[in-house]
Design an enzyme around this catalytic site. Structure first.
Site: not given
Length: 444
Positions: A20, A22, A24, A42, A139
Protein backbone atom coordinates in the site's frame (compact mmCIF):
# COMPACT_ATOMS: atom_id res chain seq x y z
CA UNK A 1 14.33 -19.93 -9.84
CA UNK A 2 13.80 -16.96 -7.56
CA UNK A 3 14.54 -13.36 -8.45
CA UNK A 4 17.70 -11.71 -7.16
CA UNK A 5 16.79 -9.49 -4.25
CA UNK A 6 18.02 -7.16 -1.56
CA UNK A 7 16.98 -8.13 1.96
CA UNK A 8 15.85 -5.11 3.98
CA UNK A 9 15.76 -5.62 7.73
CA UNK A 10 14.43 -3.24 10.36
CA UNK A 11 15.14 -4.44 13.87
CA UNK A 12 13.68 -7.95 14.17
CA UNK A 13 11.58 -7.56 11.01
CA UNK A 14 12.44 -8.47 7.44
CA UNK A 15 10.64 -6.20 4.98
CA UNK A 16 9.05 -7.56 1.83
CA UNK A 17 6.79 -6.28 -0.94
CA UNK A 18 4.93 -2.96 -0.89
CA UNK A 19 1.23 -3.59 -0.19
CA UNK A 20 0.00 0.00 0.00
CA UNK A 21 1.10 3.56 -0.64
CA UNK A 22 -0.29 6.95 0.31
CA UNK A 23 0.70 10.62 0.39
CA UNK A 24 2.60 10.43 3.67
CA UNK A 25 3.38 6.74 4.02
CA UNK A 26 4.20 3.44 2.38
CA UNK A 27 3.04 0.07 3.77
CA UNK A 28 5.16 -3.05 3.39
CA UNK A 29 4.60 -6.69 4.19
CA UNK A 30 7.10 -7.89 6.79
CA UNK A 31 7.97 -10.92 8.86
CA UNK A 32 9.04 -11.09 12.49
CA UNK A 33 12.29 -13.08 12.23
CA UNK A 34 12.00 -14.22 15.87
CA UNK A 35 8.43 -15.57 15.76
CA UNK A 36 7.72 -15.95 12.03
CA UNK A 37 4.59 -13.78 12.43
CA UNK A 38 3.49 -11.82 9.36
CA UNK A 39 2.90 -8.09 9.94
CA UNK A 40 2.33 -4.91 7.93
CA UNK A 41 4.69 -1.98 8.52
CA UNK A 42 3.68 1.59 7.74
CA UNK A 43 6.76 3.70 6.97
CA UNK A 44 6.68 7.47 7.53
CA UNK A 45 9.35 9.99 6.51
CA UNK A 46 10.60 11.95 9.55
CA UNK A 47 11.58 14.99 7.52
CA UNK A 48 8.07 15.37 6.08
CA UNK A 49 6.53 14.91 9.52
CA UNK A 50 8.70 17.70 10.94
CA UNK A 51 8.07 19.94 7.93
CA UNK A 52 4.29 19.71 8.39
CA UNK A 53 4.57 20.06 12.20
CA UNK A 54 2.82 16.74 12.70
CA UNK A 55 5.02 15.16 15.39
CA UNK A 56 2.84 15.73 18.44
CA UNK A 57 -0.37 14.79 16.65
CA UNK A 58 1.10 11.59 15.25
CA UNK A 59 2.52 10.62 18.64
CA UNK A 60 -0.88 11.25 20.23
CA UNK A 61 -2.80 9.24 17.63
CA UNK A 62 -0.31 6.36 17.70
CA UNK A 63 -0.50 6.24 21.49
CA UNK A 64 -4.30 6.06 21.29
CA UNK A 65 -4.21 3.38 18.58
CA UNK A 66 -1.88 1.22 20.66
CA UNK A 67 -4.60 1.08 23.30
CA UNK A 68 -7.36 0.16 20.82
CA UNK A 69 -7.69 -3.61 20.77
CA UNK A 70 -10.97 -4.29 19.01
CA UNK A 71 -11.66 -7.41 16.89
CA UNK A 72 -12.90 -5.26 13.99
CA UNK A 73 -9.96 -2.83 13.95
CA UNK A 74 -6.49 -3.63 12.63
CA UNK A 75 -4.13 -3.82 15.62
CA UNK A 76 -1.10 -1.57 16.07
CA UNK A 77 1.69 -3.60 17.71
CA UNK A 78 4.68 -1.29 18.13
CA UNK A 79 6.51 1.77 16.84
CA UNK A 80 10.17 2.07 15.90
CA UNK A 81 12.32 4.91 14.63
CA UNK A 82 15.55 5.26 12.68
CA UNK A 83 17.44 8.45 11.87
CA UNK A 84 15.16 9.23 8.92
CA UNK A 85 11.99 7.14 9.29
CA UNK A 86 9.20 6.01 11.60
CA UNK A 87 8.03 2.38 11.41
CA UNK A 88 4.52 1.54 12.64
CA UNK A 89 4.10 -2.24 13.00
CA UNK A 90 0.52 -3.40 12.49
CA UNK A 91 -1.50 -6.58 12.22
CA UNK A 92 -1.35 -8.15 8.75
CA UNK A 93 -4.85 -9.04 7.54
CA UNK A 94 -5.03 -11.96 5.12
CA UNK A 95 -8.56 -11.90 3.67
CA UNK A 96 -8.16 -9.00 1.23
CA UNK A 97 -10.36 -5.93 0.82
CA UNK A 98 -14.11 -5.88 1.29
CA UNK A 99 -14.22 -3.95 -2.00
CA UNK A 100 -12.87 -7.03 -3.83
CA UNK A 101 -15.58 -9.17 -2.26
CA UNK A 102 -18.27 -6.75 -3.48
CA UNK A 103 -16.86 -6.80 -6.99
CA UNK A 104 -16.66 -10.61 -7.02
CA UNK A 105 -20.29 -11.16 -6.07
CA UNK A 106 -22.13 -12.89 -8.90
CA UNK A 107 -25.34 -10.96 -8.24
CA UNK A 108 -24.46 -7.77 -10.19
CA UNK A 109 -21.58 -6.83 -7.88
CA UNK A 110 -23.71 -6.33 -4.78
CA UNK A 111 -24.31 -8.29 -1.60
CA UNK A 112 -27.42 -9.95 -0.31
CA UNK A 113 -29.09 -7.82 2.35
CA UNK A 114 -28.32 -10.14 5.26
CA UNK A 115 -24.62 -10.32 4.40
CA UNK A 116 -24.37 -6.55 3.87
CA UNK A 117 -26.10 -5.96 7.21
CA UNK A 118 -23.59 -8.26 8.99
CA UNK A 119 -20.60 -6.32 7.67
CA UNK A 120 -22.31 -2.99 8.40
CA UNK A 121 -22.95 -4.09 11.98
CA UNK A 122 -19.26 -4.93 12.42
CA UNK A 123 -18.32 -1.57 10.89
CA UNK A 124 -20.57 0.34 13.28
CA UNK A 125 -19.18 -1.68 16.21
CA UNK A 126 -15.65 -0.64 15.27
CA UNK A 127 -16.52 3.00 14.57
CA UNK A 128 -18.51 3.32 17.81
CA UNK A 129 -15.64 1.86 19.87
CA UNK A 130 -13.02 4.17 18.32
CA UNK A 131 -15.19 7.29 18.52
CA UNK A 132 -15.74 6.62 22.24
CA UNK A 133 -11.96 6.97 22.59
CA UNK A 134 -11.71 10.13 20.52
CA UNK A 135 -10.29 8.42 17.42
CA UNK A 136 -11.72 9.28 13.99
CA UNK A 137 -10.94 7.75 10.63
CA UNK A 138 -11.96 10.45 8.09
CA UNK A 139 -11.33 8.20 5.07
CA UNK A 140 -13.76 5.31 5.46
CA UNK A 141 -14.40 3.47 2.18
CA UNK A 142 -14.54 -0.20 1.07
CA UNK A 143 -10.83 -0.16 0.15
CA UNK A 144 -9.99 0.57 3.81
CA UNK A 145 -12.15 -2.29 5.05
CA UNK A 146 -10.27 -5.58 5.15
CA UNK A 147 -11.36 -9.13 5.85
CA UNK A 148 -9.72 -11.37 8.43
CA UNK A 149 -8.97 -15.05 7.93
CA UNK A 150 -12.43 -15.97 9.26
CA UNK A 151 -14.19 -13.39 7.07
CA UNK A 152 -14.71 -10.85 9.84
CA UNK A 153 -14.40 -7.13 9.05
CA UNK A 154 -11.19 -5.27 9.96
CA UNK A 155 -11.05 -1.47 9.64
CA UNK A 156 -7.56 -0.37 8.64
CA UNK A 157 -5.78 2.92 9.33
CA UNK A 158 -8.21 4.04 12.01
CA UNK A 159 -6.70 7.21 13.43
CA UNK A 160 -3.75 7.07 11.03
CA UNK A 161 -5.31 7.79 7.64
CA UNK A 162 -5.45 11.56 8.08
CA UNK A 163 -2.16 12.24 9.85
CA UNK A 164 -1.77 15.67 8.26
CA UNK A 165 -5.05 16.99 9.66
CA UNK A 166 -5.23 19.37 12.60
CA UNK A 167 -8.03 20.12 15.05
CA UNK A 168 -8.39 23.84 15.69
CA UNK A 169 -9.39 25.60 18.88
CA UNK A 170 -13.08 25.19 18.03
CA UNK A 171 -12.67 21.40 18.32
CA UNK A 172 -13.41 20.84 14.63
CA UNK A 173 -11.34 19.54 11.73
CA UNK A 174 -10.86 22.08 8.96
CA UNK A 175 -9.04 20.23 6.20
CA UNK A 176 -10.90 18.31 3.53
CA UNK A 177 -9.63 14.77 3.24
CA UNK A 178 -10.85 11.39 2.16
CA UNK A 179 -12.17 10.05 -1.14
CA UNK A 180 -14.63 12.58 -2.71
CA UNK A 181 -17.48 10.08 -3.24
CA UNK A 182 -17.49 9.09 0.43
CA UNK A 183 -16.96 12.42 2.20
CA UNK A 184 -19.72 14.21 4.09
CA UNK A 185 -21.16 17.54 2.84
CA UNK A 186 -19.73 19.44 5.80
CA UNK A 187 -16.23 18.22 4.89
CA UNK A 188 -16.58 19.82 1.45
CA UNK A 189 -17.06 23.31 2.86
CA UNK A 190 -14.52 25.12 4.99
CA UNK A 191 -16.60 25.79 8.08
CA UNK A 192 -15.26 22.85 10.08
CA UNK A 193 -16.74 19.44 10.78
CA UNK A 194 -17.11 16.91 13.54
CA UNK A 195 -15.07 13.73 12.95
CA UNK A 196 -17.78 11.44 14.37
CA UNK A 197 -20.66 12.63 12.19
CA UNK A 198 -18.41 12.77 9.12
CA UNK A 199 -17.35 9.16 9.67
CA UNK A 200 -20.99 8.14 10.03
CA UNK A 201 -21.87 9.67 6.63
CA UNK A 202 -19.10 7.58 5.05
CA UNK A 203 -20.57 4.49 6.75
CA UNK A 204 -23.89 5.30 5.09
CA UNK A 205 -22.26 5.52 1.65
CA UNK A 206 -20.54 2.17 2.29
CA UNK A 207 -23.86 0.55 3.24
CA UNK A 208 -25.43 1.90 0.05
CA UNK A 209 -22.56 0.46 -2.05
CA UNK A 210 -22.83 -2.94 -0.33
CA UNK A 211 -26.56 -3.16 -1.08
CA UNK A 212 -26.78 -1.37 -4.42
CA UNK A 213 -23.48 -2.25 -6.06
CA UNK A 214 -22.81 1.36 -7.10
CA UNK A 215 -22.15 4.76 -5.50
CA UNK A 216 -25.04 6.99 -4.39
CA UNK A 217 -23.09 10.09 -5.47
CA UNK A 218 -21.00 9.86 -8.61
CA UNK A 219 -20.12 12.25 -11.41
CA UNK A 220 -16.92 12.90 -13.39
CA UNK A 221 -17.43 16.63 -12.85
CA UNK A 222 -16.22 17.39 -9.33
CA UNK A 223 -18.43 20.50 -9.05
CA UNK A 224 -21.57 18.52 -9.92
CA UNK A 225 -20.48 15.71 -7.57
CA UNK A 226 -20.04 18.14 -4.67
CA UNK A 227 -23.42 19.71 -5.40
CA UNK A 228 -25.16 16.32 -5.31
CA UNK A 229 -23.41 15.37 -2.07
CA UNK A 230 -24.30 18.69 -0.43
CA UNK A 231 -27.96 18.22 -1.36
CA UNK A 232 -27.90 14.45 -0.68
CA UNK A 233 -29.30 13.82 -4.16
CA UNK A 234 -29.38 10.06 -4.68
CA UNK A 235 -31.84 7.42 -5.84
CA UNK A 236 -32.19 4.07 -4.09
CA UNK A 237 -32.48 0.97 -6.29
CA UNK A 238 -35.88 -0.82 -6.28
CA UNK A 239 -34.52 -3.99 -4.66
CA UNK A 240 -33.66 -2.26 -1.37
CA UNK A 241 -36.02 -3.12 1.46
CA UNK A 242 -38.00 -0.32 3.11
CA UNK A 243 -35.96 -0.69 6.34
CA UNK A 244 -32.61 -0.42 4.54
CA UNK A 245 -33.77 2.55 2.46
CA UNK A 246 -35.05 4.34 5.55
CA UNK A 247 -31.81 3.85 7.51
CA UNK A 248 -29.63 4.98 4.60
CA UNK A 249 -31.74 8.13 4.20
CA UNK A 250 -31.31 8.97 7.88
CA UNK A 251 -27.54 8.47 7.69
CA UNK A 252 -27.15 10.42 4.44
CA UNK A 253 -28.72 13.51 5.96
CA UNK A 254 -26.78 16.55 4.65
CA UNK A 255 -27.30 18.33 7.97
CA UNK A 256 -24.84 16.87 10.52
CA UNK A 257 -26.94 18.22 13.40
CA UNK A 258 -30.00 16.16 12.43
CA UNK A 259 -28.10 13.15 11.04
CA UNK A 260 -28.82 9.90 12.87
CA UNK A 261 -26.32 9.05 15.62
CA UNK A 262 -24.71 5.71 16.41
CA UNK A 263 -26.84 5.17 19.57
CA UNK A 264 -29.90 5.67 17.36
CA UNK A 265 -28.54 3.27 14.73
CA UNK A 266 -28.09 0.65 17.45
CA UNK A 267 -31.85 0.85 18.06
CA UNK A 268 -32.87 0.83 14.38
CA UNK A 269 -35.23 -2.03 13.48
CA UNK A 270 -33.41 -2.98 10.27
CA UNK A 271 -29.96 -2.75 11.87
CA UNK A 272 -30.64 -4.88 14.99
CA UNK A 273 -31.96 -7.87 13.04
CA UNK A 274 -29.59 -10.80 13.81
CA UNK A 275 -27.30 -8.32 15.53
CA UNK A 276 -24.45 -9.78 17.57
CA UNK A 277 -22.59 -7.45 19.87
CA UNK A 278 -18.86 -7.97 19.43
CA UNK A 279 -17.45 -9.67 22.50
CA UNK A 280 -13.85 -9.17 23.52
CA UNK A 281 -11.73 -8.52 26.58
CA UNK A 282 -11.10 -4.82 26.82
CA UNK A 283 -7.58 -4.27 28.02
CA UNK A 284 -6.55 -0.64 28.26
CA UNK A 285 -3.04 -1.50 29.38
CA UNK A 286 -0.28 -0.86 26.91
CA UNK A 287 3.30 0.35 26.81
CA UNK A 288 3.73 3.63 24.92
CA UNK A 289 7.41 4.18 25.78
CA UNK A 290 8.45 3.13 22.28
CA UNK A 291 6.58 6.09 20.76
CA UNK A 292 8.78 8.77 22.34
CA UNK A 293 11.87 6.68 21.60
CA UNK A 294 10.92 6.39 17.92
CA UNK A 295 10.86 10.19 17.50
CA UNK A 296 14.06 10.93 19.40
CA UNK A 297 17.23 11.96 17.58
CA UNK A 298 19.54 9.98 19.83
CA UNK A 299 21.10 7.00 18.05
CA UNK A 300 20.73 4.81 21.14
CA UNK A 301 16.96 4.84 20.56
CA UNK A 302 17.16 4.13 16.82
CA UNK A 303 16.24 0.75 15.38
CA UNK A 304 18.92 -0.81 13.19
CA UNK A 305 18.23 -0.77 9.45
CA UNK A 306 20.15 -3.19 7.26
CA UNK A 307 20.16 -3.81 3.52
CA UNK A 308 21.65 -7.16 2.67
CA UNK A 309 22.17 -7.99 -0.97
CA UNK A 310 21.71 -11.66 -1.80
CA UNK A 311 22.06 -13.60 -5.02
CA UNK A 312 19.02 -15.40 -6.37
CA UNK A 313 18.56 -18.97 -5.17
CA UNK A 314 18.11 -22.04 -7.30
CA UNK A 315 16.30 -25.19 -6.20
CA UNK A 316 17.13 -28.80 -7.12
CA UNK A 317 14.73 -28.83 -10.06
CA UNK A 318 16.34 -25.72 -11.52
CA UNK A 319 19.77 -27.27 -11.08
CA UNK A 320 18.79 -30.56 -12.77
CA UNK A 321 17.20 -28.74 -15.70
CA UNK A 322 20.43 -26.78 -16.25
CA UNK A 323 22.90 -29.54 -15.43
CA UNK A 324 23.95 -30.01 -19.05
CA UNK A 325 25.17 -26.43 -19.26
CA UNK A 326 28.13 -26.65 -16.95
CA UNK A 327 30.96 -26.79 -19.47
CA UNK A 328 32.12 -25.18 -22.66
CA UNK A 329 31.01 -28.11 -24.82
CA UNK A 330 27.43 -27.05 -24.28
CA UNK A 331 27.96 -23.88 -26.23
CA UNK A 332 27.20 -26.20 -29.16
CA UNK A 333 24.01 -28.15 -29.83
CA UNK A 334 24.07 -31.57 -31.61
CA UNK A 335 23.96 -29.82 -35.00
CA UNK A 336 27.05 -27.79 -33.98
CA UNK A 337 25.18 -24.52 -34.03
CA UNK A 338 26.42 -22.04 -31.47
CA UNK A 339 24.31 -21.61 -28.36
CA UNK A 340 23.66 -18.23 -26.78
CA UNK A 341 24.40 -19.09 -23.17
CA UNK A 342 26.36 -21.37 -20.88
CA UNK A 343 26.84 -21.83 -17.15
CA UNK A 344 29.47 -22.91 -14.66
CA UNK A 345 29.54 -23.56 -10.94
CA UNK A 346 31.90 -22.07 -8.37
CA UNK A 347 32.64 -22.37 -4.67
CA UNK A 348 33.84 -18.76 -4.51
CA UNK A 349 31.72 -16.15 -2.62
CA UNK A 350 29.36 -14.27 -4.99
CA UNK A 351 31.07 -10.89 -4.54
CA UNK A 352 34.40 -12.45 -5.47
CA UNK A 353 32.88 -14.13 -8.57
CA UNK A 354 31.55 -10.75 -9.72
CA UNK A 355 34.95 -9.14 -9.12
CA UNK A 356 36.76 -11.89 -11.06
CA UNK A 357 34.41 -11.56 -14.07
CA UNK A 358 34.86 -7.78 -14.04
CA UNK A 359 38.62 -8.18 -13.80
CA UNK A 360 38.62 -10.60 -16.75
CA UNK A 361 36.23 -8.64 -19.00
CA UNK A 362 37.70 -5.13 -18.77
CA UNK A 363 40.96 -5.94 -20.65
CA UNK A 364 38.79 -7.41 -23.43
CA UNK A 365 37.27 -3.98 -24.10
CA UNK A 366 33.95 -4.26 -22.23
CA UNK A 367 32.09 -1.55 -20.35
CA UNK A 368 30.51 -3.01 -17.20
CA UNK A 369 27.28 -2.18 -15.37
CA UNK A 370 26.46 -3.96 -12.11
CA UNK A 371 23.26 -4.30 -10.13
CA UNK A 372 23.28 -6.61 -7.12
CA UNK A 373 24.44 -9.97 -8.53
CA UNK A 374 23.74 -9.20 -12.17
CA UNK A 375 26.20 -7.69 -14.66
CA UNK A 376 25.84 -6.25 -18.15
CA UNK A 377 28.97 -6.32 -20.31
CA UNK A 378 29.02 -4.23 -23.51
CA UNK A 379 31.90 -4.26 -25.99
CA UNK A 380 32.81 -0.72 -26.96
CA UNK A 381 33.79 -1.93 -30.47
CA UNK A 382 31.02 -2.88 -32.87
CA UNK A 383 31.23 -6.40 -34.29
CA UNK A 384 29.53 -8.12 -37.22
CA UNK A 385 26.09 -7.55 -35.71
CA UNK A 386 26.69 -4.43 -33.68
CA UNK A 387 28.10 -4.22 -30.16
CA UNK A 388 28.31 -7.54 -28.33
CA UNK A 389 26.25 -7.38 -25.11
CA UNK A 390 26.58 -10.10 -22.48
CA UNK A 391 24.53 -10.63 -19.33
CA UNK A 392 25.82 -12.57 -16.33
CA UNK A 393 24.03 -13.52 -13.13
CA UNK A 394 25.10 -15.41 -10.01
CA UNK A 395 22.61 -17.87 -8.48
CA UNK A 396 22.91 -19.57 -5.12
CA UNK A 397 22.56 -23.37 -5.30
CA UNK A 398 23.69 -24.09 -1.74
CA UNK A 399 25.27 -21.93 0.98
CA UNK A 400 28.75 -22.51 -0.46
CA UNK A 401 27.94 -23.32 -4.10
CA UNK A 402 26.98 -20.81 -6.79
CA UNK A 403 26.03 -21.15 -10.43
CA UNK A 404 27.01 -18.45 -12.91
CA UNK A 405 25.02 -17.96 -16.09
CA UNK A 406 26.74 -16.20 -19.00
CA UNK A 407 24.31 -15.22 -21.76
CA UNK A 408 24.54 -13.32 -25.02
CA UNK A 409 22.02 -10.46 -24.88
CA UNK A 410 22.92 -8.81 -28.18
CA UNK A 411 25.38 -9.21 -31.05
CA UNK A 412 26.97 -12.11 -32.92
CA UNK A 413 26.86 -15.59 -31.40
CA UNK A 414 30.25 -16.59 -32.82
CA UNK A 415 31.82 -13.51 -31.23
CA UNK A 416 30.13 -14.49 -27.96
CA UNK A 417 31.69 -17.95 -28.22
CA UNK A 418 35.15 -16.51 -28.75
CA UNK A 419 34.67 -14.14 -25.83
CA UNK A 420 33.58 -16.96 -23.56
CA UNK A 421 36.61 -19.11 -24.45
CA UNK A 422 38.88 -16.25 -23.41
CA UNK A 423 36.83 -15.54 -20.29
CA UNK A 424 36.87 -19.21 -19.31
CA UNK A 425 40.65 -19.26 -19.45
CA UNK A 426 40.88 -16.21 -17.19
CA UNK A 427 38.36 -17.68 -14.73
CA UNK A 428 40.09 -21.05 -14.52
CA UNK A 429 40.65 -20.76 -10.76
CA UNK A 430 37.05 -19.65 -10.08
CA UNK A 431 35.34 -22.60 -11.75
CA UNK A 432 34.50 -25.57 -9.52
CA UNK A 433 36.11 -28.65 -11.01
CA UNK A 434 34.44 -32.06 -10.77
CA UNK A 435 36.36 -35.33 -10.48
CA UNK A 436 36.26 -35.61 -14.29
CA UNK A 437 37.67 -32.11 -14.61
CA UNK A 438 40.52 -32.99 -12.30
CA UNK A 439 41.34 -35.97 -14.53
CA UNK A 440 41.88 -33.76 -17.53
CA UNK A 441 38.55 -32.18 -18.55
CA UNK A 442 38.20 -28.53 -17.60
CA UNK A 443 36.12 -25.61 -18.77
CA UNK A 444 38.10 -25.39 -21.97
Amino acid sequence: MSISKVKHKVGKYELGRTIGEGTFAKVKFAKNMETGEAVAIKILDKERILKHKMVEQIKREIATMKLIKHPNVVRLHEVMGSKTRIFIVMEFVTGGELFDKIMSEVNHGRMREGEARMYFQQLINAVDYCHSRGVYHRDLKPENLLLGSCGNLKVSDFGLSALSQQVRDDGLFHTSCGTPNYVAPEVLNDRGYDGATADLWSCGVILFVLLAGYLPFDDPNIMILNKRISAAEFTSPPWLSFGARKLITRILDPNPLTRITIPEILEDEWFIRDFRQTKFEENCEGNVDDIDAAFQDSEEHHVQEMREQQPATMNAFDLISMSKGLNLENLFDPEQEFKRNTRFTSQYPPNEIIHKIEEAAKPLGFDIRKKNYKMRLENVKAGRKGNLNISTEVFQVAPSIHMVEVRKAKGDTLEFHKFYKTLATRLRDVVWKSDDDLQGRDLN
